[in-house]
Scaffold this active site. Structure first.
Site, PDB file in Angstrom:
ATOM      1  N   LYS A 255      42.654  43.096  49.678  1.00 20.06           N
ATOM      2  CA  LYS A 255      42.502  44.212  48.733  1.00 20.06           C
ATOM      3  C   LYS A 255      41.256  43.999  47.883  1.00 20.06           C
ATOM      4  CE  LYS A 255      44.709  46.183  44.594  1.00 20.06           C
ATOM      5  NZ  LYS A 255      45.851  46.044  43.663  1.00 20.06           N
ATOM      6  N   ASP A 260      40.197  47.972  38.312  1.00 18.48           N
ATOM      7  CA  ASP A 260      41.314  48.913  38.368  1.00 18.48           C
ATOM      8  C   ASP A 260      41.680  49.394  36.977  1.00 18.48           C
ATOM      9  OD1 ASP A 260      43.495  50.418  39.052  1.00 18.48           O
ATOM     10  OD2 ASP A 260      44.847  48.697  39.316  1.00 18.48           O
ATOM     11  N   LYS A 267      45.849  52.547  32.712  1.00 14.25           N
ATOM     12  CA  LYS A 267      46.559  51.381  32.199  1.00 14.25           C
ATOM     13  C   LYS A 267      46.405  51.272  30.685  1.00 14.25           C
ATOM     14  CE  LYS A 267      45.788  48.542  36.340  1.00 14.25           C
ATOM     15  NZ  LYS A 267      47.187  48.158  36.627  1.00 14.25           N
ATOM     16  N   ASP A 278      41.444  42.306  40.346  1.00 11.96           N
ATOM     17  CA  ASP A 278      42.205  43.066  41.321  1.00 11.96           C
ATOM     18  C   ASP A 278      41.579  43.021  42.712  1.00 11.96           C
ATOM     19  OD1 ASP A 278      44.592  44.391  41.660  1.00 11.96           O
ATOM     20  OD2 ASP A 278      43.754  46.384  41.375  1.00 11.96           O
ATOM     21  N   ASP A 337      47.919  54.487  39.808  1.00 10.55           N
ATOM     22  CA  ASP A 337      47.787  53.051  39.558  1.00 10.55           C
ATOM     23  C   ASP A 337      48.422  52.220  40.668  1.00 10.55           C
ATOM     24  OD1 ASP A 337      46.950  50.815  38.170  1.00 10.55           O
ATOM     25  OD2 ASP A 337      48.764  50.705  36.935  1.00 10.55           O
ATOM     26  N   GLU A 339      47.299  51.998  43.649  1.00 10.76           N
ATOM     27  CA  GLU A 339      46.191  52.312  44.547  1.00 10.76           C
ATOM     28  C   GLU A 339      45.956  51.249  45.609  1.00 10.76           C
ATOM     29  OE1 GLU A 339      44.629  49.082  42.617  1.00 10.76           O
ATOM     30  OE2 GLU A 339      45.738  50.730  41.717  1.00 10.76           O
ATOM     31  N   ARG A 341      47.943  49.715  47.673  1.00 10.07           N
ATOM     32  CA  ARG A 341      48.600  50.032  48.947  1.00 10.07           C
ATOM     33  C   ARG A 341      47.909  51.190  49.656  1.00 10.07           C
ATOM     34  NH1 ARG A 341      53.980  51.032  45.614  1.00 10.07           N
ATOM     35  NH2 ARG A 341      52.821  49.526  44.344  1.00 10.07           N
TER      36      ARG A 341
END
Length: 507
Positions: A255, A260, A267, A278, A337, A339, A341
């Site tokens: 990933k 993020d 967030k 992230d 959020d 994201e 996946r």
């Protein structure tokens, strides 16, 4: 940092010209040890007086000891010599030495060490002495350059362990470097450039696909995440070919969300700076390829990194939007959020073209996994028992541990929606499992495993920084897939016995 290994007795080591010397002291001293040795004599006296406890990490610092050339000697207990105790001992020893600005360190073991314990000692020392410097105006880089491990008895396995440790440390530090960098110094474009720099030389290939190629591939889910960002996305494809083309590769999918914000589902501000981490899954793939470049094992490996920022803007994807993934499945994005996946699912579909032996995705995916397992073990989800067992063993052997989590089909119920084939979130309960169930829909054509490293990829607080995990686990797994898990004899240089000053041949 360079590691060396020598077969030498403590009586010779005390005459070597090291800046400092670490002596690994076991819980049970062998009868063969020369008790008249100045170090041994002082330590035995300290133990007898109750001044040194024989537990892992307990230590005694000695300065300017008569008969010993190194000005500073640290004797540290390794207890039973397991990898875990070895890591504890080396971390404690460096804590006693780090203020000295050493360049050359000797580490001597009084008893036989397993190859695994030796590898753990080297990696623990590297981890403890690591220093981030890339964005500091006055960086204070690591001063320690050379570490000489000496053993009373040595076997070929010890030589291989030092070679593996050298490669492992380089891989982990690449992963740390890119995860630690601020997002403006680790954009998708810069990640792609880093991948190209690593994947050079015979057997390596690398390409960075841009928005035009990703659109042509039909990666609608990945594109949806990227559409709110000004920084252009990159889909990075790395290949290492160490075996015949007929051998199916292992595919690693990292990933690569370089920052993020949560997108429209933004967030909270507190600790949002940590969302630069992230992309730790992507960083671990870079780290593994760095280690492969050093070891060149007989295996084929593919690395896939979908890299983008997740930003709020007038163009950003909105809660309730439905997108079509590369697999053709439609996804209702209930929370922007979630994201990770969304970028991984298209990468998993892309992985099918390699007809892989196994696919492992690595992601800082869910806060729910942090609640479940804390910062000790990474979460392991797999649809294949053999793959899960192999990854668990690799984690235990490397000390980069994981824990297998369930994938019961009942957990997928929360992902159902009236408006698409699947929703991207399934509620708070069992959040790490429902995330894995989402990914599983896109991983039906090969043995698959998912590592949720949200709790293990970095530390917060005063010790904030990337850990480099799970490079150790992944490298151990890959090397176990081939009989050629060590470097060729020509790459292993073992220092000869010398008198006085240590021979400084490097591995």
């Amino acid at each position: 940092m360079n590691f060396e290994i020598q077969k030498r007795a403590l009586s010779r080591i005390i005459r070597d010209d090291h800046d400092a010397l670490v002596v690994l002291w076991p819980a049970q001293l062998p009868e063969s040890v020369d008790v008249s040795n100045p170090i041994v004599a002082v330590v035995r006296s300290a133990i007898a007086r109750g001044d040194l406890e024989l537990k892992a990490g307990a230590l005694l610092s000695l300065y300017a000891l008569a008969g010993v050339k190194a000005r500073q000697v640290v004797v540290v207990c390794t207890q039973d010599g397991t990898s875990r105790h070895m890591r504890t001992a080396m971390t404690a020893a460096w804590g006693a030495l780090k203020a000295l600005k050493l360049t050359n360190l000797g580490v001597h073991a009084l008893v036989d060490l397993s190859a695994q314990a030796l590898e753990s000692a080297a990696s623990a020392l590297a981890d403890a002495s690591y220093s981030y410097a890339s964005t500091l105006s006055k960086p204070k880089p690591r001063t320690l350059k050379n570490v000489v491990f000496t053993l009373e008895t040595m076997e070929a396995a010890h030589r291989g362990a030092v070679v593996r440790a050298q490669a492992l440390v380089q891989g982990i530090e690449v992963a740390k470097e890119w995860a630690n960098r601020p997002a403006n110094h680790a954009t998708p474009t810069l990640l792609a450039q880093a991948a190209q720099a690593i994947a050079k030389g015979p057997g390596f290939k690398c390409e960075g696909l841009g928005i035009r190629e990703v659109t042509k591939l039909g990666m609608g889910s990945f594109l949806a995440v990227a559409q709110g960002a000004a920084e252009p996305l990159k889909f990075i494809v790395m290949r290492y070919s160490g075996a015949a083309t007929s051998q199916a590769p292992v595919v690693l999918v990292g990933k690569g969300i370089t920052f993020d914000t949560g997108g429209i589902s933004i967030k909270p501000a507190a600790e949002m700076d940590e969302m630069k981490y992230d992309m730790s899954g992507a960083a671990s793939v870079l780290g593994v390829f760095k280690a492969l470049a050093q070891l060149r094992p007989a295996i084929n490996v593919v690395g896939l990194i979908p890299a983008t920022e997740n930003m709020p803007s007038g163009q950003a994807v909105k809660p309730g939007d439905v997108v079509t993934s590369m697999s053709g499945q439609t996804i209702e994005i209930l929370n922007t959020d979630a994201e990770g996946r969304l970028v991984l699912c298209d990468a998993l579909t892309y992985a099918e073209r390699f007809k892989p032996k196994a696919v492992i995705d690595i992601a800082t995916l869910t806060g729910a996994c942090v609640i479940a397992l804390g910062a000790v073990r990474s979460g392991l989800f797999s649809s294949d028992d053999d793959l899960a067992l192999a990854l668990q063993k690799a984690g235990e052997d490397s000390g980069d541990v994981c824990w297998r989590m369930p994938l019961d089909e009942d957990y997928a119920e929360g992902l159902k929606t009236r408006f698409a084939d699947v929703a991207n979130v399934g509620g708070r309960a069992g959040g790490s499992i429902t995330a894995a169930k989402f990914l599983q829909r896109f991983a039906t054509q090969f043995p698959w495993a998912h590592l949720d490293i949200a709790g293990t990829a970095w530390r917060s607080g005063a010790a904030k920084g990337a850990t480099g995990r799970p490079v150790g686990l992944l490298l151990n797994y890959l090397l176990a897939q081939t009989a050629s898990s060590t470097a060729t004899p020509a790459r292993v240089k073992v220092a000869a016995k010398t008198k006085g000053k240590a021979n400084t041949e490097r591995t």
